[in-house]
Motif scaffolding. Structure first.
Motif, PDB file in Angstrom:
ATOM      1  N   LYS A 114      -1.399   2.464   2.107  1.00 46.02           N
ATOM      2  CA  LYS A 114      -1.090   2.517   3.532  1.00 46.02           C
ATOM      3  C   LYS A 114      -2.289   3.045   4.320  1.00 46.02           C
ATOM      4  O   LYS A 114      -2.932   3.996   3.880  1.00 46.02           O
ATOM      5  CB  LYS A 114       0.099   3.449   3.712  1.00 46.02           C
ATOM      6  N   SER A 174      -8.223   2.206  -7.213  1.00 45.50           N
ATOM      7  CA  SER A 174      -6.810   2.240  -6.836  1.00 45.50           C
ATOM      8  C   SER A 174      -6.589   2.982  -5.530  1.00 45.50           C
ATOM      9  O   SER A 174      -7.402   3.817  -5.126  1.00 45.50           O
ATOM     10  CB  SER A 174      -5.987   2.890  -7.947  1.00 45.50           C
ATOM     11  N   HIS A 175      -5.471   2.686  -4.871  1.00 43.03           N
ATOM     12  CA  HIS A 175      -5.010   3.411  -3.674  1.00 43.03           C
ATOM     13  C   HIS A 175      -6.102   3.468  -2.597  1.00 43.03           C
ATOM     14  O   HIS A 175      -6.436   4.531  -2.092  1.00 43.03           O
ATOM     15  CB  HIS A 175      -4.574   4.829  -4.050  1.00 43.03           C
ATOM     16  N   LYS A 185      -0.659  -1.087  -3.618  1.00 42.18           N
ATOM     17  CA  LYS A 185      -0.776   0.035  -4.566  1.00 42.18           C
ATOM     18  C   LYS A 185       0.373   0.046  -5.552  1.00 42.18           C
ATOM     19  O   LYS A 185       0.255   0.573  -6.656  1.00 42.18           O
ATOM     20  CB  LYS A 185      -0.863   1.370  -3.833  1.00 42.18           C
ATOM     21  N   GLU A 186       1.524  -0.506  -5.168  1.00 43.87           N
ATOM     22  CA  GLU A 186       2.658  -0.659  -6.075  1.00 43.87           C
ATOM     23  C   GLU A 186       3.665  -1.553  -5.393  1.00 43.87           C
ATOM     24  O   GLU A 186       3.581  -1.793  -4.193  1.00 43.87           O
ATOM     25  CB  GLU A 186       3.313   0.694  -6.400  1.00 43.87           C
ATOM     26  N   ILE A 191       7.624  -1.930  -4.243  1.00 41.68           N
ATOM     27  CA  ILE A 191       8.619  -0.904  -3.942  1.00 41.68           C
ATOM     28  C   ILE A 191       9.905  -1.108  -4.741  1.00 41.68           C
ATOM     29  O   ILE A 191      10.866  -0.399  -4.547  1.00 41.68           O
ATOM     30  CB  ILE A 191       8.924  -0.831  -2.427  1.00 41.68           C
ATOM     31  N   ASP A 192       9.921  -2.092  -5.663  1.00 44.39           N
ATOM     32  CA  ASP A 192      11.104  -2.219  -6.531  1.00 44.39           C
ATOM     33  C   ASP A 192      10.898  -1.500  -7.866  1.00 44.39           C
ATOM     34  O   ASP A 192      11.584  -0.535  -8.167  1.00 44.39           O
ATOM     35  CB  ASP A 192      11.522  -3.687  -6.712  1.00 44.39           C
ATOM     36  N   TYR A 193       9.898  -1.920  -8.651  1.00 49.14           N
ATOM     37  CA  TYR A 193       9.743  -1.285  -9.967  1.00 49.14           C
ATOM     38  C   TYR A 193       8.713  -0.157  -9.978  1.00 49.14           C
ATOM     39  O   TYR A 193       8.609   0.587 -10.948  1.00 49.14           O
ATOM     40  CB  TYR A 193       9.454  -2.343 -11.037  1.00 49.14           C
ATOM     41  N   ASN A 194       7.951  -0.029  -8.903  1.00 51.25           N
ATOM     42  CA  ASN A 194       7.014   1.098  -8.751  1.00 51.25           C
ATOM     43  C   ASN A 194       6.105   1.275  -9.967  1.00 51.25           C
ATOM     44  O   ASN A 194       5.794   2.407 -10.357  1.00 51.25           O
ATOM     45  CB  ASN A 194       7.767   2.420  -8.518  1.00 51.25           C
ATOM     46  N   ASN A 195       5.684   0.167 -10.576  1.00 49.71           N
ATOM     47  CA  ASN A 195       4.859   0.314 -11.779  1.00 49.71           C
ATOM     48  C   ASN A 195       3.386   0.532 -11.465  1.00 49.71           C
ATOM     49  O   ASN A 195       2.663   1.074 -12.287  1.00 49.71           O
ATOM     50  CB  ASN A 195       5.012  -0.909 -12.681  1.00 49.71           C
ATOM     51  N   SER A 196       2.946   0.095 -10.309  1.00 51.82           N
ATOM     52  CA  SER A 196       1.579   0.382  -9.893  1.00 51.82           C
ATOM     53  C   SER A 196       0.581  -0.020 -10.970  1.00 51.82           C
ATOM     54  O   SER A 196      -0.337   0.715 -11.286  1.00 51.82           O
ATOM     55  CB  SER A 196       1.483   1.899  -9.636  1.00 51.82           C
ATOM     56  N   SER A 197       0.796  -1.177 -11.562  1.00 53.31           N
ATOM     57  CA  SER A 197       0.037  -1.531 -12.771  1.00 53.31           C
ATOM     58  C   SER A 197      -0.744  -2.835 -12.682  1.00 53.31           C
ATOM     59  O   SER A 197      -1.724  -3.018 -13.401  1.00 53.31           O
ATOM     60  CB  SER A 197       0.991  -1.662 -13.968  1.00 53.31           C
ATOM     61  N   PRO A 253       5.699  -4.473   0.991  1.00 50.02           N
ATOM     62  CA  PRO A 253       4.931  -3.993   2.153  1.00 50.02           C
ATOM     63  C   PRO A 253       3.454  -3.691   1.870  1.00 50.02           C
ATOM     64  O   PRO A 253       2.594  -4.015   2.684  1.00 50.02           O
ATOM     65  CB  PRO A 253       5.662  -2.706   2.545  1.00 50.02           C
ATOM     66  N   TYR A 254       3.142  -3.110   0.727  1.00 47.07           N
ATOM     67  CA  TYR A 254       1.735  -2.782   0.435  1.00 47.07           C
ATOM     68  C   TYR A 254       0.892  -4.046   0.271  1.00 47.07           C
ATOM     69  O   TYR A 254      -0.297  -4.055   0.573  1.00 47.07           O
ATOM     70  CB  TYR A 254       1.627  -1.926  -0.832  1.00 47.07           C
TER      71      TYR A 254
END
Lengths: 247, 321
Positions: free
Chosen positions: A178, A141-142, A117-118, A120-126, A37-38
């Motif tokens: 978001k 970021s964000h 921003k990440e 939604i599965d591994y949420n690593n935001s990397s 989604p992001y």
């Protein structure tokens, strides 16, 4: 100005997560895959808005994945990307994925690289920050709000308990939060056009994954809810103090 | 050596910083290595970081680092890591580390685990949150240098009377390291950010409209809680987006999560099910949230919440005297 928008697939947000093969793999049976989604609602749509405003010339979409990510790439093209690149590899290691995208971005001169921003599965935001480092570029970021004027970008980014406004020249990498744009639904014309838009498949280059997932586990189940009468809120206060010890 | 990146906040060290120092010190103890903190920008009272378990503090006292530029921060952290031949770097999983830790990871080719919830085992396998809180993964870091970003509220603070030795650290910056200019910062004062909050009061569609939030605000103020909301509430602009918790909002793990008028859709539960204690107030007996709760009240929020707030006020008055 050329923009590269990075996409990944993710299980639909309503997915009940479960695992197979001794809890070492996600159980993909019945999983509906969507664009993270992001990546879709904010990153891709903001990139398209920049093109519509005459600031960007091209919006390219890139995803690292096997052929099974092509449906989500086509959907992104239906929403409005100009062309897409699929790097043919399957990995959940952030460094591996970022290396693949950075290499393509370097060879093809994108002034702006955008990610969600990440995932939604591994949420690593990397991925975004890693691409920025590999390209030796600044990174924000964000990002909640993003504009470009005369090659200078202005970003409002989310920080703990507030917001910060940053300016920075291009080239740049940003990750999108978001609120950056409004979700778009592809229309019939977009869907028809997406079928003939270029989707290039590029072999993956050599890069060692730095991490691996050994196993998964589910969070511990709650032991059961203790119901309290609405006429006895004092009892709830007492339980929160004496039993749960949280107040 | 184990390094831990610590941010100072108006002259103090936040709870999340104390947690990561304690966490880093525990890894240091586990692997018989010294632990040292990295502090960038102007800061004071750095000796006190020893209270949480670091022996040394590498302080880069350069005013340009008072604000985040991920390129410059990365250069500093990479240089210190290389000079000290460090084996691991610990971050708190917050907005700064999300911009910095992956850069350091890419530069040093050091495997990164984001969202760790417990200490690594002897093989450096770390448990981390995945699927936005729906599950956990055990992730192995294969590189010589390991980087971990620990989720806030995941590790308990260990405090002693020890002081740390503060070392002034020089970094060879050049002009190209600083490209981001901070124009302004806008922070809500006096409220603990959601990600670090120990107590959270959250409202959903059952609140019927933004004009009814005063009863939740009263409840939150009474116990010093931070406000949150469900996705439909943020999407309808009843509340600001940053209050949205759930799979596509914030993932939080407070000690107490009070959900009012939230049915408990799977996406919402993902973001909050790591809360230690969950209280659900809802008038629908079929609300799935009751199944994930510790305590439940079946009733009308507009009657129950003010009564609950009064009971809490009474309790607070009797416990503070």
């Amino acid at each position: 100005m050329k923009i590269l928008v990075c996409l990944t697939k993710a299980p639909d947000t309503t997915t009940k997560i479960s695992f197979t093969e001794n809890d070492s793999k996600l159980n993909e049976a019945g999983v509906q895959w969507i664009i993270n989604p992001y990546d879709e609602w904010y990153s891709l749509v903001r990139a398209l808005e920049l093109k519509e405003a005459g600031i960007a010339t091209d919006v390219h979409i890139i995803s690292v994945g096997k052929a099974d990510v092509e449906p989500i790439i086509r959907k992104a093209l239906a929403i409005g990307g100009d062309e897409a690149i699929r790097i043919d590899a399957d990995s959940n290691d952030s460094f591996f994925i970022a290396s693949q995208i950075a290499e393509y971005a370097k060879a093809n001169q994108y002034e702006l690289v955008m990610t969600g921003k990440e995932s939604i599965d591994y949420n690593n935001s990397s991925i975004g920050a890693m691409i920025a480092e590999l390209l030796d570029r600044p990174f924000i970021s964000h990002v909640l709000n993003f504009n470009i004027q005369n090659g200078e970008t202005t970003s409002v980014r989310e920080i703990e308990g507030g917001e910060e406004t940053d300016t920075c020249p291009l080239p740049l990498v940003i990750s999108c939060q978001k609120g950056l744009a409004e979700q778009r639904i592809p229309n019939m014309r977009g869907i028809m056009a997406s079928r003939t838009k270029p989707l290039k498949v590029v072999p993956a280059s050599n890069s060692e994954p730095l991490t691996e997932i050994i196993s998964y586990e589910m969070p511990p189940q709650k032991s059961g809810v203790k119901m309290i009468s609405p006429d006895n809120v004092d009892e709830l206060v007492k339980l929160l103090h004496e039993e749960a010890k949280v107040i | 050596m184990i390094l831990v990146f610590v941010e100072q906040n108006n002259g103090t060290f936040k709870k999340a910083s104390q947690e990561i120092i304690s966490y880093a010190a525990a890894i240091g103890k586990q692997t018989s290595q010294p632990t040292a903190a990295i502090v960038l920008g102007e800061a004071n009272n750095l000796e006190a970081l020893g209270n949480y378990g670091v022996q040394k503090v590498f302080h880069v006292n350069d005013t340009r680092l008072n604000q985040l530029d991920s390129k410059a921060y990365t250069k500093a952290i990479v240089q210190i890591t290389q000079e000290q031949n460090a084996g691991a770097i610990i971050f708190s999983n917050n907005s700064t580390s999300k911009a910095v830790a992956p850069r350091v990871s890419a530069k040093l080719k050091a495997g990164l685990v984001v969202g760790a919830v417990s200490l690594p085992d002897e093989n450096f396998i770390v448990k981390k949150s995945v699927f936005s809180g729906k599950a956990f993964a055990k992730m192995k870091i294969n590189s010589p240098i390991k980087i971990i970003a620990l989720n806030p509220n995941s590790y308990s603070i260990q405090k002693s009377a020890d002081n740390a030795e503060v070392i002034a650290q020089n970094i060879n910056f050049d002009n190209t390291d600083f490209t981001v200019k901070v124009q302004s910062t806008n922070k809500v004062q006096g409220i603990v950010p959601l990600s670090e909050a120990e107590l959270v009061v959250s409202g959903g569609r059952g609140m019927k409209g933004p004009e009814n939030w005063n009863i939740l605000e009263d409840l939150a103020t009474t116990i010093g809680a931070t406000l949150a909301c469900s996705r439909p509430v943020a999407d309808s602009h009843w509340r600001p987006h940053h209050e949205h918790v759930g799979q596509t909002g914030g993932t939080i793990r407070p000690n107490l999560y009070i959900a009012v008028g939230i049915s408990g859709a799977i996406q919402h539960l993902a973001g909050v099910n790591s809360s230690k204690t969950i209280v659900v107030i809802n008038k629908d007996p079929e609300a799935p949230f009751f199944k994930a709760a510790d305590y439940g009240i079946l009733g009308d929020a507009f009657e129950v919440v003010p009564k609950f707030t009064e009971a809490l006020k009474k309790y607070k008055a009797s416990h503070s005297s």
